[in-house]
Design an enzyme around this catalytic site. Structure first.
Site, PDB file in Angstrom:
ATOM      1  N   TYR A 142      47.062  35.933  31.577  1.00  0.00           N
ATOM      2  CA  TYR A 142      45.715  36.761  30.998  1.00  0.00           C
ATOM      3  C   TYR A 142      46.259  38.154  30.154  1.00  0.00           C
ATOM      4  O   TYR A 142      45.953  38.548  28.986  1.00  0.00           O
ATOM      5  CB  TYR A 142      44.835  37.163  32.155  1.00  0.00           C
ATOM      6  CG  TYR A 142      43.705  38.202  31.617  1.00  0.00           C
ATOM      7  CD1 TYR A 142      42.675  37.915  31.005  1.00  0.00           C
ATOM      8  CD2 TYR A 142      43.868  39.457  32.260  1.00  0.00           C
ATOM      9  CE1 TYR A 142      41.859  38.793  30.437  1.00  0.00           C
ATOM     10  CE2 TYR A 142      42.934  40.470  31.763  1.00  0.00           C
ATOM     11  CZ  TYR A 142      41.989  39.904  31.003  1.00  0.00           C
ATOM     12  OH  TYR A 142      40.902  40.848  30.606  1.00  0.00           O
ATOM     13  N   ASN A 171      39.241  48.010  33.867  1.00  0.00           N
ATOM     14  CA  ASN A 171      38.081  47.310  34.950  1.00  0.00           C
ATOM     15  C   ASN A 171      36.644  47.871  34.991  1.00  0.00           C
ATOM     16  O   ASN A 171      36.338  48.841  35.627  1.00  0.00           O
ATOM     17  CB  ASN A 171      38.696  47.866  36.424  1.00  0.00           C
ATOM     18  CG  ASN A 171      40.142  47.074  36.511  1.00  0.00           C
ATOM     19  OD1 ASN A 171      40.982  47.354  36.179  1.00  0.00           O
ATOM     20  ND2 ASN A 171      39.744  46.171  37.757  1.00  0.00           N
ATOM     21  N   ARG A 271      46.730  38.550  45.614  1.00  0.00           N
ATOM     22  CA  ARG A 271      46.585  37.664  44.598  1.00  0.00           C
ATOM     23  C   ARG A 271      47.974  37.579  43.747  1.00  0.00           C
ATOM     24  O   ARG A 271      48.227  38.979  43.355  1.00  0.00           O
ATOM     25  CB  ARG A 271      45.384  38.126  43.648  1.00  0.00           C
ATOM     26  CG  ARG A 271      44.311  37.171  43.775  1.00  0.00           C
ATOM     27  CD  ARG A 271      43.019  37.532  43.103  1.00  0.00           C
ATOM     28  NE  ARG A 271      43.040  38.580  41.982  1.00  0.00           N
ATOM     29  CZ  ARG A 271      42.271  39.147  41.188  1.00  0.00           C
ATOM     30  NH1 ARG A 271      41.044  38.750  41.572  1.00  0.00           N
ATOM     31  NH2 ARG A 271      42.669  39.836  40.452  1.00  0.00           N
TER      32      ARG A 271
HETATM   33  C1  UD2 Z   1      42.145  42.989  35.159  1.00  0.00           C
HETATM   34  C2  UD2 Z   1      42.341  44.214  34.445  1.00  0.00           C
HETATM   35  C3  UD2 Z   1      40.912  44.544  33.792  1.00  0.00           C
HETATM   36  C4  UD2 Z   1      40.120  43.513  33.017  1.00  0.00           C
HETATM   37  C5  UD2 Z   1      40.144  42.206  34.134  1.00  0.00           C
HETATM   38  C6  UD2 Z   1      39.502  41.344  33.430  1.00  0.00           C
HETATM   39  C7  UD2 Z   1      44.228  45.347  35.555  1.00  0.00           C
HETATM   40  C8  UD2 Z   1      44.579  46.775  36.342  1.00  0.00           C
HETATM   41  N1  UD2 Z   1      42.784  45.305  34.965  1.00  0.00           N
HETATM   42  O1  UD2 Z   1      41.457  43.341  36.215  1.00  0.00           O
HETATM   43  O2  UD2 Z   1      41.205  45.764  33.003  1.00  0.00           O
HETATM   44  O3  UD2 Z   1      41.079  43.023  31.993  1.00  0.00           O
HETATM   45  O4  UD2 Z   1      41.647  41.944  34.538  1.00  0.00           O
HETATM   46  O5  UD2 Z   1      38.025  41.189  33.613  1.00  0.00           O
HETATM   47  O6  UD2 Z   1      45.107  44.605  35.097  1.00  0.00           O
HETATM   48  N2  UD2 Z   1      39.892  41.459  44.732  1.00  0.00           N
HETATM   49  C9  UD2 Z   1      39.649  41.506  45.974  1.00  0.00           C
HETATM   50  N3  UD2 Z   1      38.588  40.844  46.357  1.00  0.00           N
HETATM   51  C10 UD2 Z   1      37.860  39.575  45.454  1.00  0.00           C
HETATM   52  C11 UD2 Z   1      38.243  39.991  43.988  1.00  0.00           C
HETATM   53  C12 UD2 Z   1      39.011  40.892  43.947  1.00  0.00           C
HETATM   54  O7  UD2 Z   1      40.140  41.990  46.892  1.00  0.00           O
HETATM   55  O8  UD2 Z   1      36.914  39.157  46.041  1.00  0.00           O
HETATM   56  C13 UD2 Z   1      40.991  42.517  44.341  1.00  0.00           C
HETATM   57  C14 UD2 Z   1      41.835  41.873  43.061  1.00  0.00           C
HETATM   58  O9  UD2 Z   1      43.168  41.267  44.131  1.00  0.00           O
HETATM   59  C15 UD2 Z   1      42.462  43.146  42.653  1.00  0.00           C
HETATM   60  C16 UD2 Z   1      41.330  43.954  42.381  1.00  0.00           C
HETATM   61  O10 UD2 Z   1      40.264  43.337  43.102  1.00  0.00           O
HETATM   62  O11 UD2 Z   1      43.454  43.911  43.546  1.00  0.00           O
HETATM   63  C17 UD2 Z   1      40.524  43.940  41.137  1.00  0.00           C
HETATM   64  O12 UD2 Z   1      40.474  42.689  40.827  1.00  0.00           O
HETATM   65  P1  UD2 Z   1      39.473  42.188  39.651  1.00  0.00           P
HETATM   66  O13 UD2 Z   1      39.517  40.567  39.413  1.00  0.00           O
HETATM   67  O14 UD2 Z   1      38.131  42.740  39.725  1.00  0.00           O
HETATM   68  O15 UD2 Z   1      40.173  42.840  38.376  1.00  0.00           O
HETATM   69  P2  UD2 Z   1      41.636  43.105  37.815  1.00  0.00           P
HETATM   70  O16 UD2 Z   1      42.150  44.281  38.241  1.00  0.00           O
HETATM   71  O17 UD2 Z   1      42.466  41.787  37.735  1.00  0.00           O
END
Ligand code: UD2
Length: 315
Positions: A142, A171, A271
């Site tokens: 991604y 985010n 993850r």
């Molecule tokens: C990435 C990008 C963000 C945006 C997004 C896609 C980073 C820092 N951020 O977000 O800018 O592009 O992708 O829309 O790369 N989590 C849990 N439980 C859940 C779901 C998620 O613990 O049920 C955790 C996950 O493992 C992560 C954090 O929450 O550590 C944020 O996850 P996310 O999927 O909301 O966003 P992220 O950071 O991948």
């Protein structure tokens, strides 16, 4: 009066930008393929001309760009784990789609394309806060796909003179974010589950941190990017965030207060493709756009929880 195209107009961020443009009385066209966009997100946007179409199809891009002056390119498959499960699909809907859109924009005489970049571009580099001069280090498919889109923006400015602006979102959360998929943003998932009295799951130990950015800030930055003089912003990449970060454990504690959920989170394995900490330096967007956040994290989370409590985001 300029006419605007919003790609991903049935998605969370696209529909929010379209709503703000319509509220100003602008002429707006939207396009969405409904791969992740929702028809429910078009409610309230009836004044927008809407095209159902897929940007991976050049003909759909040509139709969408005809007669347009400014494009907000929000369409994407916005999920790290989704890209881990299906890197080819992410490439198609992020990279192919963006290139097709740029080709069509140029052919149609579009003046400016504003691109939804991602903080994932910074990857695992330990330096905080992340500033735009840092070398990108994407670690998930991604992140690679979103970064490729940034580079295409830059190339189209240099080679063809198309005005482009990259806003690297950190985010984003808020009303209209889909909470129903396991690929959804964490705050949407947590709000939905906790309001329903269901236990949320934290992947990892919950000490990962994010610069969670409320949607109104992102809409605000986009409107500024559309209006800013080309000599200041064209070809530039700017963080779009709040400049502060919070851990998932802390966020969970605030959401307990906001939702009335009384349990504890479950903890599961970290993850693949996740980065640990994310925090933006937002000075450049301040200098170039006059951007500063207009809604802080707590207030944004309060408004978001209220929206889901009111029945928003139900399938
Ligand atoms: C990435 C990008 C963000 C945006 C997004 C896609 C980073 C820092 N951020 O977000 O800018 O592009 O992708 O829309 O790369 N989590 C849990 N439980 C859940 C779901 C998620 O613990 O049920 C955790 C996950 O493992 C992560 C954090 O929450 O550590 C944020 O996850 P996310 O999927 O909301 O966003 P992220 O950071 O991948």
């Amino acid at each position: 009066m300029p006419s605007y195209l919003v790609t991903g107009a049935a998605g969370f961020i696209g529909r929010s930008i379209a709503a703000a443009l319509l509220a100003r009385g602008e002429t707006v066209r939207g396009i969405d393929s409904f791969i992740t966009g929702k028809r429910a997100n078009l409610v309230g946007l009836e004044a927008m001309e809407f095209i159902e179409g897929d940007l991976a199809d050049p003909a759909a891009c040509a139709k969408a760009c005809a007669g347009v002056e400014i494009v907000f390119h929000e369409a994407a498959l916005a999920s790290v784990p989704r890209s881990v499960a299906d890197p080819v699909g992410t490439n198609r809907n992020c990279v192919d789609a963006t290139l097709n859109l740029l080709v069509a924009a140029r052919a149609a005489g579009v003046r400016r394309v504003i691109y939804a970049g991602s903080s994932s571009a910074y990857g695992e580099s330990p330096t905080l806060p992340k500033h735009e001069q840092m070398l990108p280090a994407p670690i998930s498919p991604y992140a690679v796909a979103k970064l490729a889109g940034e580079h295409y923006m830059g190339a189209f400015t240099r080679v063809y003179g198309l005005e482009t602006v990259v806003l690297r979102y950190f985010n984003v959360f808020g009303p209209h974010q889909d909470p129903t998929s396991h690929y959804s943003g964490v705050l949407a998932i947590f709000c939905r589950r906790m309001l329903a009295g269901q236990q949320p799951t934290i992947f990892g130990n919950g000490e990962q941190s994010r610069d969670f950015t409320y949607i109104d800030n992102v809409v605000h930055a986009n409107l500024l990017a559309a209006a800013a003089p080309a000599e200041k912003v064209s070809g530039r990449t700017m963080n779009t965030a709040t400049g502060s970060r919070i851990t998932l454990n802390e966020t969970f504690a605030i959401l307990r207060e906001l939702t009335g959920y009384s349990g504890q989170p479950a903890y599961a394995e970290e993850r693949a493709g996740d980065i640990r900490d994310s925090l933006a330096d937002i000075r450049l967007a301040g200098e170039l756009l006059g951007y500063k956040p207009i809604v802080d994290f707590r207030e944004g989370l309060r408004r978001t929880a209220e929206w889901y409590r009111g029945g928003g985001g139900q399938e």
